[in-house]
Design a protein around this motif. Structure first.
Motif, PDB file in Angstrom:
ATOM      1  N   LYS A   6       9.746  12.098 -19.233  1.00 31.49           N
ATOM      2  CA  LYS A   6       8.420  11.590 -18.886  1.00 31.49           C
ATOM      3  C   LYS A   6       8.417  11.025 -17.478  1.00 31.49           C
ATOM      4  O   LYS A   6       9.346  10.333 -17.073  1.00 31.49           O
ATOM      5  N   ILE A   7       7.356  11.306 -16.748  1.00 28.60           N
ATOM      6  CA  ILE A   7       7.142  10.761 -15.410  1.00 28.60           C
ATOM      7  C   ILE A   7       5.803  10.034 -15.425  1.00 28.60           C
ATOM      8  O   ILE A   7       4.803  10.571 -15.897  1.00 28.60           O
ATOM      9  N   ASP A   8       5.806   8.795 -14.914  1.00 27.51           N
ATOM     10  CA  ASP A   8       4.577   8.023 -14.778  1.00 27.51           C
ATOM     11  C   ASP A   8       4.063   8.186 -13.360  1.00 27.51           C
ATOM     12  O   ASP A   8       4.804   7.974 -12.404  1.00 27.51           O
ATOM     13  N   LEU A   9       2.801   8.555 -13.226  1.00 24.31           N
ATOM     14  CA  LEU A   9       2.156   8.646 -11.914  1.00 24.31           C
ATOM     15  C   LEU A   9       1.098   7.555 -11.841  1.00 24.31           C
ATOM     16  O   LEU A   9       0.301   7.394 -12.754  1.00 24.31           O
ATOM     17  N   PHE A  10       1.117   6.802 -10.727  1.00 24.14           N
ATOM     18  CA  PHE A  10       0.167   5.714 -10.536  1.00 24.14           C
ATOM     19  C   PHE A  10      -0.695   6.007  -9.326  1.00 24.14           C
ATOM     20  O   PHE A  10      -0.205   6.491  -8.307  1.00 24.14           O
ATOM     21  N   VAL A  11      -1.971   5.663  -9.429  1.00 21.89           N
ATOM     22  CA  VAL A  11      -2.881   5.764  -8.302  1.00 21.89           C
ATOM     23  C   VAL A  11      -2.530   4.641  -7.332  1.00 21.89           C
ATOM     24  O   VAL A  11      -2.390   3.491  -7.725  1.00 21.89           O
ATOM     25  N   LYS A  12      -2.322   4.970  -6.050  1.00 18.95           N
ATOM     26  CA  LYS A  12      -1.992   3.971  -5.049  1.00 18.95           C
ATOM     27  C   LYS A  12      -3.257   3.212  -4.667  1.00 18.95           C
ATOM     28  O   LYS A  12      -4.268   3.783  -4.325  1.00 18.95           O
ATOM     29  N   GLY A  13      -3.166   1.916  -4.754  1.00 17.24           N
ATOM     30  CA  GLY A  13      -4.272   1.064  -4.353  1.00 17.24           C
ATOM     31  C   GLY A  13      -4.116   0.620  -2.915  1.00 17.24           C
ATOM     32  O   GLY A  13      -3.290   1.151  -2.167  1.00 17.24           O
ATOM     33  N   ASP A  14      -4.878  -0.389  -2.526  1.00 16.74           N
ATOM     34  CA  ASP A  14      -4.851  -0.848  -1.138  1.00 16.74           C
ATOM     35  C   ASP A  14      -4.391  -2.289  -0.994  1.00 16.74           C
ATOM     36  O   ASP A  14      -4.591  -2.912   0.037  1.00 16.74           O
ATOM     37  N   SER A  15      -3.736  -2.827  -2.021  1.00 13.16           N
ATOM     38  CA  SER A  15      -3.229  -4.200  -1.932  1.00 13.16           C
ATOM     39  C   SER A  15      -1.948  -4.221  -1.102  1.00 13.16           C
ATOM     40  O   SER A  15      -1.306  -3.188  -0.903  1.00 13.16           O
ATOM     41  N   PRO A  16      -1.545  -5.402  -0.633  1.00 17.82           N
ATOM     42  CA  PRO A  16      -0.283  -5.504   0.103  1.00 17.82           C
ATOM     43  C   PRO A  16       0.910  -4.986  -0.716  1.00 17.82           C
ATOM     44  O   PRO A  16       1.810  -4.352  -0.176  1.00 17.82           O
ATOM     45  N   TYR A  17       0.902  -5.253  -2.026  1.00 13.70           N
ATOM     46  CA  TYR A  17       2.006  -4.759  -2.854  1.00 13.70           C
ATOM     47  C   TYR A  17       2.008  -3.229  -2.921  1.00 13.70           C
ATOM     48  O   TYR A  17       3.064  -2.606  -2.833  1.00 13.70           O
TER      49      TYR A  17
END
Length: 121
Positions: A25-36
């Protein structure tokens, strides 16, 4: 999609890819615009896809995987997220940047969860 989020808040959209033959399994996350979000992507390492004819994808560090999964757990209390956190902590024991983990866990509001996970792992 990221409008209205606090500066330290992690993104809330993800999808899983599962290789049915192996269960990998691979988790893909949408990149946000926060400093983290920016820091997490800058720390990732490029990995070449097997059979990908030179194509690469960014792969996050063990520390950022733990932080992202802790944040997800804090939002949805998924047993799978918790099990994944413990697995990464156990597999990477002795090689994690604890100062980084603790700093960003506090920023993301998951510092108590991190301490609990470190105790269990």
């Amino acid at each position: 999609m990221t409008e209205g989020r606090d500066a330290g808040e992690a993104p809330y959209s993800s999808v899983n890819l599962i290789h049915l033959a192996t269960g990998f399994k691979i988790d893909l996350f949408v990149k946000g615009d926060s400093p983290y979000d920016e820091l997490e992507l800058s720390r990732s390492q490029l990995a070449e896809l097997s059979g990908g004819q030179g194509r690469t994808v960014p792969v996050k560090t063990a520390e950022d995987t733990v932080l992202r999964k802790l944040w997800g757990f804090s939002q949805h209390e998924s047993e799978r997220q918790w099990t994944d956190v413990l697995g990464v902590l156990k597999a990477q024991r002795g090689s994690l940047e604890l100062t980084y983990l603790e700093r960003w866990a506090a920023e993301l509001g998951v510092d108590e969860l991190l301490q609990k996970a470190l105790g269990e792992a």
